[in-house]
Write an enzyme that holds these catalytic residues in place. Structure first.
Site, short mmCIF file in Angstrom:
data_model
loop_
_atom_site.label_atom_id
_atom_site.label_comp_id
_atom_site.label_asym_id
_atom_site.label_seq_id
_atom_site.Cartn_x
_atom_site.Cartn_y
_atom_site.Cartn_z
N ARG A 103 0.75 -1.36 0.11
CA ARG A 103 0.07 0.09 -0.06
C ARG A 103 0.98 1.22 0.11
O ARG A 103 1.69 1.51 1.05
CB ARG A 103 -0.93 0.10 1.24
N HIS A 130 -7.68 0.70 -6.31
CA HIS A 130 -7.74 0.10 -5.15
C HIS A 130 -8.43 -1.38 -5.50
O HIS A 130 -9.62 -1.41 -5.14
CB HIS A 130 -8.77 0.86 -4.01
N GLN A 133 -10.53 -3.91 -2.94
CA GLN A 133 -11.71 -3.51 -2.48
C GLN A 133 -12.80 -3.90 -3.54
O GLN A 133 -14.00 -4.26 -3.23
CB GLN A 133 -11.76 -1.86 -2.34
N ASP A 218 -17.37 7.16 -1.39
CA ASP A 218 -15.91 7.22 -0.69
C ASP A 218 -15.53 8.35 0.17
O ASP A 218 -16.26 9.66 -0.41
CB ASP A 218 -14.77 6.78 -1.68
N CYS A 258 -16.22 2.06 1.08
CA CYS A 258 -14.94 1.05 1.19
C CYS A 258 -14.78 1.04 2.67
O CYS A 258 -13.89 0.16 3.25
CB CYS A 258 -13.74 1.40 0.28
N ARG A 286 -13.72 -8.67 2.25
CA ARG A 286 -12.22 -8.37 1.99
C ARG A 286 -11.43 -9.64 2.43
O ARG A 286 -10.74 -9.80 1.77
CB ARG A 286 -11.72 -7.13 2.74
N1 NVA Z 1 -9.59 6.79 -1.47
C1 NVA Z 1 -9.51 6.16 -0.04
C2 NVA Z 1 -9.82 4.96 0.25
C3 NVA Z 1 -9.51 4.60 1.43
C4 NVA Z 1 -9.57 2.96 1.71
C5 NVA Z 1 -8.14 6.75 0.11
O1 NVA Z 1 -7.32 6.63 -0.69
O2 NVA Z 1 -7.74 7.16 1.35
N1 CP Z 2 -11.21 0.05 2.77
C1 CP Z 2 -9.94 -0.02 3.26
O1 CP Z 2 -9.07 -0.47 2.29
O2 CP Z 2 -9.85 0.22 4.37
P1 CP Z 2 -8.35 0.19 5.09
O3 CP Z 2 -7.88 1.40 4.71
O4 CP Z 2 -8.85 0.21 6.72
O5 CP Z 2 -7.51 -0.86 4.93
#
Ligand code: NVA
Ligand code: CP
Length: 299
Positions: A103, A130, A133, A218, A258, A286
Site C-alpha cells: 500500500r 484500489h 476493494q 468514498d 469501502c 475483504r
Molecule cells: N480513497 C480512499 C480509500 C481508503 C480505503 C483513500 O485513498 O484514502
Molecule cells: N477499505 C480499506 O481499504 O480500508 P483500510 O484503509 O482500513 O485498509
C-alpha cells in the site's frame, strides 16, 4: 510466469468471476468451521506506507486461516524508509517470501516493485487504484443481487482510486457506471475513455442515481490529501449520499462504501446505519475475496 495483481486489468473477466465464486466458497467453509490450509507455510510480506485497518487485518487473518503467515512492514522501521531502492527491496524480499502486498502513494512504486519481484505482488491501494476493494464489493453484489452484468452502478463523489477501480470493474464485468463528481474532481480521462460508453460522467448526483442497482461513495479527501479537506468540503457539498438520493435509485438498490466513512460528509448516517446495510458485510468480504486472490496467485 509470475502473475501480479496491480490493477483489475491484470486478471481476465473469467478469472474475476472465478475469484468471486471461490470467495463465496471460502466464506461458507469458514462459517461451517472447516479448516482450509491451501497456503500452508506460505509467507506474505505486507508493506504499508499509508494507514490501514481492513486491508492489514484481512490479509493477515486470511494468511493465517489458510495455514500461512503474514508480516507487517512499515517504512518507518525498514530500510525502505531510509532510502533503500524499491528495486533492491523487491529483489531481496521476493527471495524470502511467497507474495508481497504493498500500500503506497505513487502507483509507479508498485509497478517498479513488481518488475523486480520473483513472487506475485498485490496492490493494497495506491493513489491510482484500489483493486482488492473491488473484489469484495463485487462479491457482495453477486451474493445479494446476482451477476452485475448489465446492471447500473452510480458512483458519487471524488474521481479517485476507488472510482478508477469501479471504472475498471465496469469494463471487466460489463456494467453501466454513472459517475457523479463535481467539476475538477473527474477520474483520469484515459481510464474513463478505455471503458467506452458504459461509463459516463453525470454531474447531477440525483440524475446519476436514477434507477441504480448500486450506489457507491468514498471519502472526499483521500489519504495524502488531508490538507485539502476544507476546500474539498466546499467542492463536494451536494455530493452526499442521502436517503433522498437513495430514493432515486432502484427500490432494491444497495449502498456500498469501502470505509472508513465520514458520516455527514460523503454519506448521511441514515444511509450507512440503515438496517440491512451491506457495508459491514462488504468489509468482511475483504477477508474472503483476498483469500481467494491469494490462492489464485499462489497455487
Ligand atoms: N480513497 C480512499 C480509500 C481508503 C480505503 C483513500 O485513498 O484514502
Ligand atoms: N477499505 C480499506 O481499504 O480500508 P483500510 O484503509 O482500513 O485498509
Amino acid at each position: 510466469m509470475t502473475r501480479h495483481f496491480l490493477t483489475l486489468l491484470d486478471i481476465s473477466p473469467g478469472e474475476f468471476r472465478d475469484i468471486i465464486r471461490r470467495a463465496g466458497e471460502l466464506k461458507r467453509l469458514r462459517q461451517q468451521g472447516s479448516i482450509v490450509e491451501t497456503l500452508k507455510h506460505k509467507v506474505l510480506a505486507m508493506i504499508f506506507e499509508k494507514s490501514s485497518t481492513r486491508t492489514r487485518v484481512s490479509f493477515e487473518a486470511g494468511m493465517t486461516q489458510l495455514g500461512g503467515a503474514a508480516m507487517f512492514l512499515s517504512p518507518r522501521d525498514t530500510q525502505l524508509g531510509r532510502g533503500e531502492p524499491i528495486e533492491d527491496t523487491a529483489r531481496v524480499l521476493s527471495r524470502m517470501v511467497d507474495c508481497v502486498m504493498i500500500r503506497t502513494f505513487d502507483h509507479e512504486n508498485v509497478e517498479r516493485f513488481a518488475a523486480h519481484s520473483q513472487v506475485p505482488v498485490i496492490n493494497g491501494l495506491t493513489d491510482l487504484v484500489h483493486p482488492c476493494q473491488l473484489l469484495a464489493d463485487m462479491q457482495t453484489f453477486f451474493e445479494h443481487r446476482g451477476d452485475i452484468q448489465g446492471r447500473t452502478v452510480t458512483w458519487v463523489g471524488d474521481g479517485n482510486n476507488m472510482c478508477h477501480s469501479y471504472i475498471n470493474a465496469a469494463r471487466q464485468l460489463d456494467f453501466k457506471l454513472n459517475i457523479a463528481c463535481p467539476e475538477g474532481y473527474d477520474p483520469d480521462p484515459q481510464i474513463l475513455a478505455a471503458a467506452g460508453e458504459r461509463c459516463a460522467i453525470i454531474r447531477d448526483p440525483m440524475e446519476a442515481a436514477a434507477g441504480a442497482d448500486l450506489v457507491v461513495t468514498d471519502v472526499w479527501a483521500s489519504m495524502g490529501q488531508e490538507e485539502e479537506q476544507k476546500q474539498r468540503e466546499q467542492a463536494f457539498a451536494g455530493y452526499q449520499v442521502t436517503a433522498q438520493l437513495m430514493a432515486q435509485a432502484d427500490e432494491q438498490a444497495l449502498f456500498m462504501h469501502c470505509l472508513p466513512a465520514h458520516r455527514g460528509e460523503e454519506v448521511a448516517a441514515e444511509v450507512i446505519d440503515a438496517p440491512g446495510a451491506v457495508v459491514w458485510e462488504e468489509a468482511e468480504n475483504r477477508l474472503h475475496a483476498q483469500k481467494a486472490l491469494l490462492e489464485f496467485l499462489l497455487t
